[in-house]
Design an enzyme around this catalytic site. Structure first.
Site, PDB file in Angstrom:
ATOM      1  CB  THR A  54       4.903  -0.270  -9.596  1.00  0.00           C
ATOM      2  OG1 THR A  54       3.634  -0.921  -9.646  1.00  0.00           O
ATOM      3  CG2 THR A  54       5.969  -1.170 -10.196  1.00  0.00           C
ATOM      4  CG  HIS A 107      -0.707  -0.505 -11.484  1.00  0.00           C
ATOM      5  ND1 HIS A 107      -0.656  -1.529 -12.369  1.00  0.00           N
ATOM      6  CD2 HIS A 107      -1.976  -0.058 -11.535  1.00  0.00           C
ATOM      7  CE1 HIS A 107      -1.847  -1.691 -12.928  1.00  0.00           C
ATOM      8  NE2 HIS A 107      -2.656  -0.818 -12.431  1.00  0.00           N
ATOM      9  CG  PHE A 144     -15.196  -0.408  -1.362  1.00  0.00           C
ATOM     10  CD1 PHE A 144     -14.915   0.050  -2.634  1.00  0.00           C
ATOM     11  CD2 PHE A 144     -14.147  -0.679  -0.499  1.00  0.00           C
ATOM     12  CE1 PHE A 144     -13.605   0.251  -3.039  1.00  0.00           C
ATOM     13  CE2 PHE A 144     -12.837  -0.485  -0.891  1.00  0.00           C
ATOM     14  CZ  PHE A 144     -12.565  -0.020  -2.161  1.00  0.00           C
ATOM     15  NE  ARG A 149      -6.995  -7.948   5.784  1.00  0.00           N
ATOM     16  CZ  ARG A 149      -5.868  -8.197   6.449  1.00  0.00           C
ATOM     17  NH1 ARG A 149      -5.163  -9.267   6.181  1.00  0.00           N
ATOM     18  NH2 ARG A 149      -5.445  -7.389   7.396  1.00  0.00           N
TER      19      ARG A 149
END
Length: 102
Positions: free
Chosen positions: A9, A11, A36, A50
């Protein structure tokens, strides 16, 4: 620190855009550096790579950056970091670019 894995989606795009904009705005409005540390991945395999896998530990790197930044500010004996001076036209264009991606 956060992780967002893309689903089927839109989102994902809204969350990533909001997180990016919110972090930038928090730093600009307060003059306090905001690190960040958000992973945006297409798959769980990318996320695992990661988070200590093949590509290193990006969360650990972001945390270390935050600690080093705090220590630098302390060592510079700055009670409150100076507010960042940013051209409002540049900031507006960054927000507008993010809105176009939705």
């Amino acid at each position: 620190l956060a992780l967002q894995i893309k689903g089927s989606t839109s989102h994902y795009d809204a969350v990533v855009s909001g997180t990016t904009s919110g972090t930038l705005t928090a730093g600009l409005n307060t003059g306090v550096p905001c690190i960040f540390g958000v992973l945006t991945c297409d798959t769980m395999d990318q996320a695992l790579d990661r988070c200590g896998g093949k590509v290193g530990n990006k969360g650990g790197e972001a945390a270390l950056t935050a600690i080093e930044t705090a220590n630098l500010i302390r060592d510079m004996d700055i009670a409150t970091p100076p507010a960042l001076l940013v051209d409002q036209d540049i900031l507006s264009s960054m927000h507008a670019a993010g809105d176009q991606d939705k």
